[in-house]
Design a protein around this motif. Structure first.
Motif, PDB file in Angstrom:
ATOM      1  N   ASP A   1      63.434 -75.643   1.653  1.00  0.00           N
ATOM      2  CA  ASP A   1      64.393 -74.854   0.892  1.00  0.00           C
ATOM      3  C   ASP A   1      63.918 -73.410   0.819  1.00  0.00           C
ATOM      4  O   ASP A   1      62.714 -73.141   0.857  1.00  0.00           O
ATOM      5  CB  ASP A   1      64.506 -75.378  -0.546  1.00  0.00           C
ATOM      6  N   SER A   2      64.875 -72.504   0.671  1.00  0.00           N
ATOM      7  CA  SER A   2      64.570 -71.094   0.488  1.00  0.00           C
ATOM      8  C   SER A   2      65.414 -70.536  -0.647  1.00  0.00           C
ATOM      9  O   SER A   2      66.537 -70.990  -0.868  1.00  0.00           O
ATOM     10  CB  SER A   2      64.863 -70.318   1.774  1.00  0.00           C
ATOM     11  N   THR A   3      64.865 -69.553  -1.340  1.00  0.00           N
ATOM     12  CA  THR A   3      65.641 -68.858  -2.358  1.00  0.00           C
ATOM     13  C   THR A   3      66.604 -67.866  -1.706  1.00  0.00           C
ATOM     14  O   THR A   3      67.537 -67.413  -2.347  1.00  0.00           O
ATOM     15  CB  THR A   3      64.730 -68.109  -3.346  1.00  0.00           C
ATOM     16  N   GLU A   4      66.375 -67.540  -0.444  1.00  0.00           N
ATOM     17  CA  GLU A   4      67.260 -66.643   0.307  1.00  0.00           C
ATOM     18  C   GLU A   4      68.463 -67.433   0.830  1.00  0.00           C
ATOM     19  O   GLU A   4      68.332 -68.612   1.164  1.00  0.00           O
ATOM     20  CB  GLU A   4      66.533 -66.065   1.524  1.00  0.00           C
ATOM     21  N   TYR A   5      69.588 -66.775   0.953  1.00  0.00           N
ATOM     22  CA  TYR A   5      70.731 -67.354   1.645  1.00  0.00           C
ATOM     23  C   TYR A   5      70.513 -67.176   3.135  1.00  0.00           C
ATOM     24  O   TYR A   5      69.902 -66.196   3.574  1.00  0.00           O
ATOM     25  CB  TYR A   5      72.041 -66.677   1.228  1.00  0.00           C
ATOM     26  N   ASP A   6      70.990 -68.141   3.936  1.00  0.00           N
ATOM     27  CA  ASP A   6      70.944 -68.054   5.393  1.00  0.00           C
ATOM     28  C   ASP A   6      69.527 -67.763   5.902  1.00  0.00           C
ATOM     29  O   ASP A   6      69.328 -66.929   6.784  1.00  0.00           O
ATOM     30  CB  ASP A   6      71.936 -66.980   5.877  1.00  0.00           C
ATOM     31  N   ALA A   7      68.560 -68.475   5.356  1.00  0.00           N
ATOM     32  CA  ALA A   7      67.149 -68.216   5.665  1.00  0.00           C
ATOM     33  C   ALA A   7      66.665 -68.893   6.942  1.00  0.00           C
ATOM     34  O   ALA A   7      65.574 -68.584   7.421  1.00  0.00           O
ATOM     35  CB  ALA A   7      66.279 -68.660   4.495  1.00  0.00           C
ATOM     36  N   PHE A   8      67.439 -69.806   7.493  1.00  0.00           N
ATOM     37  CA  PHE A   8      66.978 -70.603   8.631  1.00  0.00           C
ATOM     38  C   PHE A   8      67.896 -70.434   9.832  1.00  0.00           C
ATOM     39  O   PHE A   8      69.104 -70.244   9.681  1.00  0.00           O
ATOM     40  CB  PHE A   8      66.889 -72.079   8.229  1.00  0.00           C
ATOM     41  N   ASP A   9      67.315 -70.548  11.020  1.00  0.00           N
ATOM     42  CA  ASP A   9      68.090 -70.400  12.243  1.00  0.00           C
ATOM     43  C   ASP A   9      67.652 -71.438  13.278  1.00  0.00           C
ATOM     44  O   ASP A   9      66.855 -72.337  12.970  1.00  0.00           O
ATOM     45  CB  ASP A   9      67.974 -68.976  12.796  1.00  0.00           C
ATOM     46  N   GLU A  10      68.162 -71.283  14.479  1.00  0.00           N
ATOM     47  CA  GLU A  10      67.878 -72.248  15.551  1.00  0.00           C
ATOM     48  C   GLU A  10      66.398 -72.260  15.928  1.00  0.00           C
ATOM     49  O   GLU A  10      65.883 -73.284  16.369  1.00  0.00           O
ATOM     50  CB  GLU A  10      68.735 -71.931  16.781  1.00  0.00           C
ATOM     51  N   ILE A  11      65.717 -71.141  15.769  1.00  0.00           N
ATOM     52  CA  ILE A  11      64.276 -71.104  16.056  1.00  0.00           C
ATOM     53  C   ILE A  11      63.535 -71.967  15.041  1.00  0.00           C
ATOM     54  O   ILE A  11      62.630 -72.732  15.405  1.00  0.00           O
ATOM     55  CB  ILE A  11      63.745 -69.656  16.068  1.00  0.00           C
ATOM     56  N   ASP A  12      63.912 -71.861  13.767  1.00  0.00           N
ATOM     57  CA  ASP A  12      63.312 -72.729  12.745  1.00  0.00           C
ATOM     58  C   ASP A  12      63.586 -74.195  13.083  1.00  0.00           C
ATOM     59  O   ASP A  12      62.681 -75.034  13.025  1.00  0.00           O
ATOM     60  CB  ASP A  12      63.888 -72.427  11.357  1.00  0.00           C
ATOM     61  N   GLN A  13      64.826 -74.495  13.434  1.00  0.00           N
ATOM     62  CA  GLN A  13      65.177 -75.883  13.735  1.00  0.00           C
ATOM     63  C   GLN A  13      64.367 -76.401  14.919  1.00  0.00           C
ATOM     64  O   GLN A  13      63.796 -77.499  14.845  1.00  0.00           O
ATOM     65  CB  GLN A  13      66.671 -76.013  14.014  1.00  0.00           C
ATOM     66  N   ALA A  14      64.295 -75.645  15.998  1.00  0.00           N
ATOM     67  CA  ALA A  14      63.544 -76.091  17.177  1.00  0.00           C
ATOM     68  C   ALA A  14      62.060 -76.286  16.839  1.00  0.00           C
ATOM     69  O   ALA A  14      61.444 -77.276  17.252  1.00  0.00           O
ATOM     70  CB  ALA A  14      63.708 -75.086  18.313  1.00  0.00           C
ATOM     71  N   GLY A  15      61.493 -75.358  16.067  1.00  0.00           N
ATOM     72  CA  GLY A  15      60.085 -75.469  15.695  1.00  0.00           C
ATOM     73  C   GLY A  15      59.801 -76.668  14.814  1.00  0.00           C
ATOM     74  O   GLY A  15      58.835 -77.408  15.031  1.00  0.00           O
ATOM     75  N   LEU A  16      60.669 -76.891  13.819  1.00  0.00           N
ATOM     76  CA  LEU A  16      60.466 -78.030  12.910  1.00  0.00           C
ATOM     77  C   LEU A  16      60.740 -79.357  13.595  1.00  0.00           C
ATOM     78  O   LEU A  16      60.030 -80.347  13.350  1.00  0.00           O
ATOM     79  CB  LEU A  16      61.333 -77.856  11.665  1.00  0.00           C
ATOM     80  N   VAL A  17      61.729 -79.400  14.471  1.00  0.00           N
ATOM     81  CA  VAL A  17      62.000 -80.631  15.231  1.00  0.00           C
ATOM     82  C   VAL A  17      60.792 -80.975  16.098  1.00  0.00           C
ATOM     83  O   VAL A  17      60.379 -82.137  16.184  1.00  0.00           O
ATOM     84  CB  VAL A  17      63.288 -80.491  16.074  1.00  0.00           C
ATOM     85  N   ALA A  18      60.186 -79.979  16.735  1.00  0.00           N
ATOM     86  CA  ALA A  18      59.013 -80.230  17.570  1.00  0.00           C
ATOM     87  C   ALA A  18      57.846 -80.762  16.737  1.00  0.00           C
ATOM     88  O   ALA A  18      57.172 -81.724  17.128  1.00  0.00           O
ATOM     89  CB  ALA A  18      58.604 -78.953  18.306  1.00  0.00           C
TER      90      ALA A  18
END
Length: 155
Positions: free
Chosen positions: A130-147
């Protein structure tokens, strides 16, 4: 260093730290700590909800870094329960717009959730960030966390 490179190095570090570790709890705790530290303060809450072995359609809070988390989340409820049901990662730019969002901490404004699978392909947990920021995550975050989640229980 760009974000994708940070994730690549974190994956190597997490894989190295958990290699040969027989405790899933130790693996989850190590990953949550390293991720939270690497992306602080953007990662406001970083942790795992585990499939409860006694209640197969519920997640129970596991190792995490951050404020108090929800203790239990039924499959299909909120963002984590949605991922537990679909077994697909999700990025939610504004959690207040997500149908059925469970507000474990009202300071959370965006979220990314990724499934964690055992070597046999069964769902073991979900990683919730979770983030206190709006729209804090993107496809790079998703790819990194999935890996990272892809090898968390298998190295």
């Amino acid at each position: 260093m760009d974000k994708a490179e940070v994730y690549r190095q974190l994956k190597e570090e997490i894989d190295s730290v958990v290699a040969g570790e027989t405790s899933d709890t130790a693996r989850y705790a190590s990953a949550a700590c390293l991720l939270a530290q690497a992306f602080k303060p953007r990662f406001f809450w970083t942790g795992f909800y585990l499939v409860d072995p006694l209640k197969s359609q519920e997640l129970v809070v596991g190792p995490y870094q951050g404020t108090l988390g929800c203790l239990r989340i039924p499959f299909g409820k909120g963002v984590c329960g949605h991922v537990a049901s679909t077994k697909e990662p999700i990025i939610v730019p504004d959690v207040h717009e997500f149908p059925g969002h469970i507000a474990c901490d009202s300071a959370s404004n965006s979220e990314i959730v990724v499934p964690v699978f055992r070597a046999d392909g069964s769902l073991a947990a979900v990683l919730d960030v979770d983030s206190t920021e709006y729209d804090a995550f993107d496809e790079i975050d998703q790819a990194g966390l999935v890996a990272i989640c892809g090898s968390l229980l298998t190295v």
